[in-house]
Scaffold this motif. Structure first.
Motif, PDB file in Angstrom:
ATOM      1  N   ALA A 106      33.019  43.674 -36.862  1.00 29.01           N
ATOM      2  CA  ALA A 106      33.075  43.317 -35.439  1.00 29.01           C
ATOM      3  C   ALA A 106      33.384  44.548 -34.591  1.00 29.01           C
ATOM      4  O   ALA A 106      32.752  44.768 -33.549  1.00 29.01           O
ATOM      5  N   ARG A 107      34.313  45.368 -35.052  1.00 31.99           N
ATOM      6  CA  ARG A 107      34.644  46.594 -34.303  1.00 31.99           C
ATOM      7  C   ARG A 107      33.482  47.577 -34.329  1.00 31.99           C
ATOM      8  O   ARG A 107      33.185  48.222 -33.332  1.00 31.99           O
ATOM      9  N   LEU A 113      40.450  42.202 -32.413  1.00 29.73           N
ATOM     10  CA  LEU A 113      40.316  40.988 -33.208  1.00 29.73           C
ATOM     11  C   LEU A 113      41.598  40.186 -33.025  1.00 29.73           C
ATOM     12  O   LEU A 113      42.685  40.700 -33.264  1.00 29.73           O
ATOM     13  N   ALA A 129      33.195  45.246 -30.721  1.00 35.97           N
ATOM     14  CA  ALA A 129      34.380  44.499 -30.299  1.00 35.97           C
ATOM     15  C   ALA A 129      35.562  45.456 -30.173  1.00 35.97           C
ATOM     16  O   ALA A 129      35.697  46.387 -30.962  1.00 35.97           O
ATOM     17  N   ARG A 150      34.210  43.925 -22.095  1.00 34.37           N
ATOM     18  CA  ARG A 150      35.086  44.217 -23.232  1.00 34.37           C
ATOM     19  C   ARG A 150      35.043  42.978 -24.120  1.00 34.37           C
ATOM     20  O   ARG A 150      35.341  41.874 -23.663  1.00 34.37           O
ATOM     21  N   ILE A 151      34.673  43.155 -25.373  1.00 32.32           N
ATOM     22  CA  ILE A 151      34.480  42.030 -26.281  1.00 32.32           C
ATOM     23  C   ILE A 151      35.679  41.923 -27.224  1.00 32.32           C
ATOM     24  O   ILE A 151      36.031  42.887 -27.905  1.00 32.32           O
ATOM     25  N   LEU A 152      36.269  40.734 -27.251  1.00 33.72           N
ATOM     26  CA  LEU A 152      37.363  40.437 -28.163  1.00 33.72           C
ATOM     27  C   LEU A 152      36.914  39.301 -29.065  1.00 33.72           C
ATOM     28  O   LEU A 152      36.271  38.359 -28.604  1.00 33.72           O
ATOM     29  N   VAL A 153      37.218  39.412 -30.325  1.00 32.72           N
ATOM     30  CA  VAL A 153      36.815  38.407 -31.294  1.00 32.72           C
ATOM     31  C   VAL A 153      38.009  37.513 -31.604  1.00 32.72           C
ATOM     32  O   VAL A 153      39.073  37.995 -31.977  1.00 32.72           O
ATOM     33  N   ILE A 179      27.802  39.415 -30.398  1.00 33.79           N
ATOM     34  CA  ILE A 179      28.344  40.707 -29.955  1.00 33.79           C
ATOM     35  C   ILE A 179      27.191  41.611 -29.514  1.00 33.79           C
ATOM     36  O   ILE A 179      27.248  42.236 -28.457  1.00 33.79           O
TER      37      ILE A 179
END
Length: 140
Positions: A98-99, A106, A103, A82-85, A71
């Motif tokens: 993660a947020r 999730l 991110a 835009r990062i999604l886990v 990340i």
């Protein structure tokens, strides 16, 4: 119209291949099996609009460390992404971390491709976050 670029990072080849196939109609999908391959793609100039990252990546797949590091790598090399886990590690502490790292969402594994398409579309459509304002100091 040009498809949005999606970086899909998952060490499970079956999951990665299935998701890439399911999403290929809507996204230009680039796959990586680990953090090193993902960073190599970023350094070679690939600028994803979205990144779908598994937290549990080699060398220790049952821990989220490499996913968390990735990340940070994504934010350094592709701050617009835009990062999604995507994770099977559904611990609330992992979601919060993660947020906090950047991110936007999730997504628990397993998930249906149609659900994932909706999550990705919403993330892509969301307004970009403004960078934090730099505080100014006045000379006295």
């Amino acid at each position: 119209m040009k498809k949005p670029r999606l970086l899909l990072v998952d060490d499970d080849a079956l999951i990665a291949e299935s998701l890439a196939f399911a999403l290929a109609g809507d996204y230009d999908v680039t796959r990586a099996g680990d953090r090193g391959a993902a960073v190599e793609a970023l350094r070679s100039g690939f600028k994803p609009d979205l990144a779908l990252v598994d937290l549990g990546l080699p060398p220790v797949e049952h821990l989220p460390n490499e996913g968390f590091k990735l990340i940070g790598d994504l934010l350094a090399h592709a701050p617009q992404a835009r990062i999604l886990v995507l994770t099977g590690q559904n611990e609330e502490s992992n979601a919060r971390r993660a947020r906090a790292l950047g991110a936007v969402e999730l997504v628990p594994k397993p998930c249906e491709p149609e659900f994932l398409r909706g999550v990705l579309a919403r993330a892509l459509a969301a307004p970009a976050l403004e960078p934090a304002a730099t505080p100014r100091t006045s000379a006295r």
